[in-house]
Design an enzyme around this catalytic site. Structure first.
Site, PDB file in Angstrom:
ATOM      1  NE  ARG A 101       5.086  -6.922   3.227  1.00  7.82           N
ATOM      2  CZ  ARG A 101       5.287  -7.752   2.205  1.00  7.82           C
ATOM      3  NH1 ARG A 101       5.107  -7.333   0.984  1.00  7.82           N
ATOM      4  NH2 ARG A 101       5.672  -8.981   2.414  1.00  7.82           N
ATOM      5  CD  GLU A 135       5.129  -2.936   0.138  1.00 11.96           C
ATOM      6  OE1 GLU A 135       4.099  -3.252  -0.474  1.00 11.96           O
ATOM      7  OE2 GLU A 135       6.087  -3.719   0.341  1.00 11.96           O
ATOM      8  CE  LYS A 182      -3.163  -9.951 -13.110  1.00 13.33           C
ATOM      9  NZ  LYS A 182      -2.354  -8.807 -12.646  1.00 13.33           N
TER      10      LYS A 182
END
Length: 660
Positions: free
Chosen positions: A416, A388, A301
């Site tokens: 969600r 979640e 990254k």
């Protein structure tokens, strides 16, 4: 400096470049992104990490016929540059510009839109199943991150891939391992071996030979186990330096292929995600496979930008920055703290005062500012990953044991876990507090991240309490109130700077379901208008009040505080004494706070006109700022004044709420 990005405007052009020139292209794309995103910001770090991978994908496959399905899709900037959108790249995430995510309506090369984690494997498998039904031959590639594997949907998909299709290519883009440099020769050699045609022909011939022997199927299974063990062992040797490192890895498989192989998928890797020749040869091999395959790719990254490598969390997604140093533009002096930071500091206070309170986040410690609690009181902090549903159920479990868990989840992400809210938190009437960050707009991210539906998806659920603070001091009061009562409580607050109101040392308990009358009618003869400004819309309500009072109107200002339970006493009083009620909310009108007011007035047979100021029944696009989008849809001083004046000019109810 080479100019390959100017030459490469389509995947077809990528295929014409030599390997050496592809390397130059990767370097140029990195420079272009680092420079191009410095003005408006964006997801820089993730995109710097997938430059070679994206180039290799377009070199090997042919979009739009072949399908790339990106998990989250915040890492599609390189894909956009290579599919005819380079000329508009400077507009990304700004009003009228390119989306920061894959978007089907933006390009034929974007076969599937996304911005939430865990969607790629299921969607790609659906595309594969449709392809198989149609007897077509396109390749389908799902690019998913290691973080997406903390999401349950990913495992639901993995459970179905091998039994649904024979041709599926998954790329596990693993950008979190700091040991990516240590992949080295062993891992490269292993993948060259298993992707080489001679090796695979030998393997197929060996299978045929074993099957002809007595108990050949048993021998074949043993051979596969041996191959799996060999691959796993070499992977461990290539990635780890000491025995202690292997034992302490904690990733469940120590880099081996077990989970994917057990799911019926061939596993290759891990391989260096910045080695273009290796990526290309591996993808070429994957194209020939008549069985589902997963390629484990290690990427860095922020690769190519030192500031992003040093601070990957910051450069995951950020605003404008200085190209030379990576420094972001500091907030102007006097700018109020962000709402989420007020929440984070408030959590520390609550946890210090009440040992029952704990904080829970679903992989967003920085975005929700629960990292403040993690630093101050790590034993009272839980990060459950991008999960979640699990976060809500985990909180419910703690609540049954007497704890007062606080779940900090973005409004859009909490969608969600809707079933868990209904079936577990509300049905059992558990004292879980949900702090819904980003309620309202997340302007640059767009419709996938706007938190415009939470009132509607919670208001009709029994036992729930819904609050919205007008300022940061009231936010902390609401947090305290929520953790002291006995029902599921939801607190919604927006992204960005708060109101600049100091937070008192000790929060106070609010009376549940009681609004705050900030200004009553003056009874001096003017036309009476009652303004109910919910949460952060209170500032707009005050602006409207000042303007109308200057024009001779008699104005009342109410801070509703609670959407549920609604303060029926205050609402009824002003509905019977005002000529017009105005309900302002940073939420869709359908099913929102204004709808709750109208339902109540209908029940009481009160016919006072209600002007609803909120978002229309459509998905709101991305924009450069909240102000840009509010202007477009009429959530402004001028727009609200026009609606109020129209009521008195026409003498009838006008419910126009948006300027198309």
């Amino acid at each position: 400096m080479s100019q390959y990005p100017e030459l490469v405007e389509s995947p077809a052009a990528v295929k014409k470049l030599s390997l050496e020139n592809l390397q130059h292209l990767a370097e140029d794309i990195r420079r272009e992104m680092i420079t191009g995103l410095s003005k408006n910001g964006g997801h820089l770090g993730p995109n710097l990490g997938v430059v070679e991978l994206t180039i290799a994908l377009h070199y090997v496959f042919n979009t739009p016929k072949d399908k790339f399905v990106w998990d989250v899709s915040h890492q599609v900037y390189v894909h956009k540059l290579l599919t005819g959108r380079r000329g508009r790249f400077g507009t990304i995430r700004s009003t009228g510009g390119l989306s920061g995510f894959a978007l089907r309506s933006e390009s034929e090369h974007d076969c599937y839109g996304a911005a939430h984690a865990g969607t790629a494997l299921s969607a790609a498998l659906g595309i594969c199943a449709a392809r198989d039904q149609l007897s077509t031959d396109e390749n389908v590639v799902a690019i998913f991150g290691d973080a997406a594997l903390t999401n349950g949907i990913s495992f639901e998909a993995l459970n179905n891939i091998a039994q649904t299709t024979k041709r599926f290519i998954g790329i596990l883009n693993d950008n979190e391992w700091s040991i990516a440099k240590n992949v080295g020769a062993i891992s490269n050699y292993l993948n060259k071996l298993i992707t080489h045609p001679s090796y695979n022909k030998l393997a197929r011939d060996f299978e045929k030979f074993l099957r002809r022997l007595p108990k050949g199927e048993v021998a074949l299974k043993l051979a596969h186990k041996a191959e799996e063990g060999f691959k796993g062992a070499l992977t461990e040797v290539g990635l780890h330096q000491t025995y202690d490192q292997i034992e302490s890895d904690g990733r469940g498989g120590y880099g081996n292929s077990l989970i994917f192989e057990e799911m019926g998928m061939r596993y290759l890797g891990p391989i260096d995600g910045h080695n273009l020749p290796l990526l290309i040869s591996t993808l070429e091999f994957a194209k020939t496979c008549d069985y589902p395959i997963v390629i484990h790719v290690l990427t860095k990254k922020g690769k190519g930008f030192e500031a992003a490598l040093k601070n990957p969390e910051k450069f995951h997604g950020l605003g404008p920055y200085d190209v030379a140093t990576g420094a972001t533009i500091p907030a102007k002096a006097g700018t109020p703290p962000n709402w989420q930071d007020v929440f984070g500091h408030g959590m520390v206070k609550l946890c210090q005062a009440d040992k029952r309170v704990v904080g829970i986040t679903a992989a967003m410690p920085s975005g929700t500012s629960l990292k403040i609690l993690e630093k101050a009181m790590p034993q009272r902090y839980y990060d459950v990953g991008i999960a979640e549903e699990h976060a809500v159920l985990f909180a419910c479990g703690m609540a049954t044991m007497g704890f007062r868990p606080v779940c900090a989840i973005y409004s859009t992400f909490l969608q969600r876990a809707y079933d868990c809210i209904v079936h577990d938190a509300a049905l059992q009437d558990l004292a879980v507090t949900f702090c819904m960050d980003r309620a309202g707009l997340s302007p640059q991210d767009g419709p996938t991240h706007h938190g415009l539906f939470d009132i509607a998806y919670v208001r009709h659920v029994p036992n729930c309490v819904i609050m919205a603070p007008k300022d940061e001091d009231e936010l902390v009061d609401m947090m305290f109130t929520a953790t002291q009562q006995e029902h599921p409580a939801f607190i919604r607050y927006p992204r960005g700077p708060a109101e600049g109101v100091p937070v008192k040392e000790t929060p106070r308990m609010l009376e549940v379901g009681k609004a705050e009358v900030l200004q009553g009618f003056g009874n001096k003869g003017g036309r009476k208008v009652a303004l109910f400004g919910l949460g952060n819309m209170q500032s707009l309500a005050r602006q409207v009040a000042d303007k109308l009072m200057a024009e001779g109107y008699d104005i009342a200002i109410i801070n509703p505080r609670f959407v549920k339970p609604l303060d029926t006493t205050v609402t009824e009083f002003f509905a019977r004494t005002a000529e017009v009620l105005v309900a302002l909310e940073d939420h869709v009108i359908a099913g929102g706070y204004g709808s709750a007011v109208l339902e109540f007035l209908n029940e009481k047979r009160i016919t006072t006109p209600v002007v609803q100021v909120g978002w229309p029944d459509r998905f709101i696009e991305h924009g450069s700022s909240v102000d840009d989008l509010r202007r477009k849809y009429g959530l402004t001083l001028e727009g609200t004044l026009a609606k109020v004046r129209a009521e008195f000019g026409q003498g009838q109810l006008v419910r126009e709420t948006a300027i198309a």
